[in-house]
Design a protein around this motif. Structure first.
Motif, short mmCIF file in Angstrom:
data_model
loop_
_atom_site.label_atom_id
_atom_site.label_comp_id
_atom_site.label_asym_id
_atom_site.label_seq_id
_atom_site.Cartn_x
_atom_site.Cartn_y
_atom_site.Cartn_z
N HIS A 105 1.00 -0.83 0.13
CA HIS A 105 -0.46 -0.18 0.03
C HIS A 105 1.13 1.37 -0.40
CE1 HIS A 105 -3.21 -3.15 0.36
NE2 HIS A 105 -3.50 -2.54 1.35
N ARG A 106 1.72 1.32 0.32
CA ARG A 106 2.79 2.38 0.53
C ARG A 106 3.69 2.50 -0.46
NH1 ARG A 106 6.75 1.33 5.83
NH2 ARG A 106 4.37 1.15 8.00
N ALA A 107 3.70 1.31 -1.98
CA ALA A 107 4.12 2.09 -2.51
C ALA A 107 3.33 2.49 -3.82
CB ALA A 107 5.00 0.21 -3.00
N ALA A 112 3.92 3.82 -7.20
CA ALA A 112 4.13 2.92 -8.17
C ALA A 112 2.27 2.25 -8.77
CB ALA A 112 4.58 1.27 -7.43
N SER A 113 3.06 1.66 -9.85
CA SER A 113 1.58 1.14 -10.55
C SER A 113 2.30 -0.74 -10.24
CB SER A 113 1.70 1.01 -11.89
OG SER A 113 1.62 2.49 -12.68
N ASP A 148 8.20 -15.58 -8.36
CA ASP A 148 9.30 -15.68 -7.20
C ASP A 148 8.68 -14.66 -6.16
OD1 ASP A 148 9.06 -19.03 -7.39
OD2 ASP A 148 11.09 -18.56 -8.21
N GLN A 149 9.57 -13.37 -7.18
CA GLN A 149 8.91 -12.27 -5.95
C GLN A 149 8.31 -11.47 -5.99
OE1 GLN A 149 12.01 -10.57 -8.96
NE2 GLN A 149 13.75 -10.52 -7.95
N ALA A 150 7.01 -12.71 -6.13
CA ALA A 150 5.47 -12.08 -5.36
C ALA A 150 5.17 -10.62 -6.49
CB ALA A 150 5.00 -11.61 -4.35
N ILE A 151 4.64 -10.57 -7.65
CA ILE A 151 4.18 -9.44 -8.38
C ILE A 151 2.66 -8.88 -7.72
CG2 ILE A 151 3.93 -8.68 -10.31
CD1 ILE A 151 5.60 -10.86 -11.42
N PRO A 184 7.83 1.64 -14.03
CA PRO A 184 9.35 0.77 -13.85
C PRO A 184 9.04 0.05 -12.63
CG PRO A 184 9.94 2.37 -13.24
CD PRO A 184 8.87 3.29 -14.44
N PRO A 185 9.35 -1.21 -12.10
CA PRO A 185 8.55 -1.59 -10.92
C PRO A 185 9.31 -1.08 -9.13
CG PRO A 185 10.08 -2.60 -12.10
CD PRO A 185 10.10 -2.23 -12.38
N ALA A 186 8.00 -1.43 -8.33
CA ALA A 186 8.84 -0.67 -7.25
C ALA A 186 9.24 -2.06 -6.47
CB ALA A 186 7.24 -0.25 -6.21
N CYS A 187 10.32 -2.09 -6.44
CA CYS A 187 11.23 -2.87 -6.01
C CYS A 187 11.79 -2.98 -4.80
CB CYS A 187 13.32 -2.87 -7.19
SG CYS A 187 12.57 -3.15 -8.73
#
Length: 238
Positions: A105-107, A112-113, A148-151, A184-187
């Motif tokens: 939620h913060r991201a 972030a999209s 594996d990184q939980a998209i 770009p993704p929020a990493c």
């Protein structure tokens, strides 16, 4: 693809595809109950399990969905039945950090999209530490995330890019490429923990080499079905 409309949507929907996970599904779902208590929706999408996975999952989820086998197909089925403003796709052998919902939620609130977590691989082999570091580093460099990184992704953005391409393998890479064109993704540096079973079952070094070859083949245009067979995936009709 139309998602279920509701005037009282949860903020977050977790979509968990499963297939013959009776040995671990109850423990995994138990770890997600705190998120449900905070308002997250939990959907399990069963791809035709023959070991009682569905019966074990049913009491611990908001919706249990039957689907043809295939991770991308199952995740799209779960998304179609979901109500959340944000979708989180979680593999059956991956555990979230305790505050995953708040981190997401913060991201999203920060603009972030979509995004993903860092990953830690559960296992003692020293090469697994190298694998997880390379996965996280590569993701930051390329803007590509693995399942594996939980998209996680905003519902409207997921629809706008056409959902998961229904491929037998590399569906996470294909979705990331679509989403990367939006933003770009929020990493997130907080880690999910994924099982090292597939590396340990085949041999860690052998699995690393196999995955490199499969990804290289995919980026060079190889047929995903052929790559899936090389990986060991055997399609099953229901």
């Amino acid at each position: 693809m139309d998602l279920v409309e509701s005037s009282e949507r949860p903020r977050l929907s977790l979509v968990l595809p499963v297939l013959d996970e009776a040995a671990t599904v109850a423990r995994h779902l138990a770890a997600l109950q705190a998120l449900r208590a905070r308002g997250a929706e939990l959907l399990v999408v069963d791809g035709g399990s023959s070991d009682g996975t569905a019966d074990l999952a049913r009491p611990a989820v908001d919706r249990l969905i039957d689907s043809p086998r295939g991770r991308a197909v199952q995740m799209n089925a779960g998304a179609s039945a979901s109500r959340g403003d944000v979708l989180l796709f979680l593999h059956a052998d991956t555990m979230l950090p305790p505050a995953a919902d708040e981190l997401i939620h913060r991201a999203i609130a920060a603009g972030a999209s979509w995004g993903r977590f860092d990953v830690r691989i559960d296992g003692r082999h020293r090469l697994l530490r190298v694998v997880e570091r390379m996965m996280n580093w590569r993701s930051r460099l390329t803007g590509i995330a693995t399942g594996d990184q939980a998209i996680f992704v905003r519902r409207d953005v997921f629809l706008a890019v056409g959902a998961y391409p229904e491929l037998p393998l590399m569906e996470d890479i294909a979705l990331s490429k679509r989403l990367r064109q939006v933003a770009p993704p929020a990493c997130l540096r907080e880690s999910v923990t994924t099982s090292g079973r597939r590396w340990e079952k085949r041999g860690v070094l052998r699995t690393i080499v196999l995955m490199w070859r499969l990804r290289a083949g995919y980026f060079l245009g190889a047929d995903p079905q052929t790559l899936a067979v090389r990986y060991g995936y055997l399609p099953r009709q229901r």
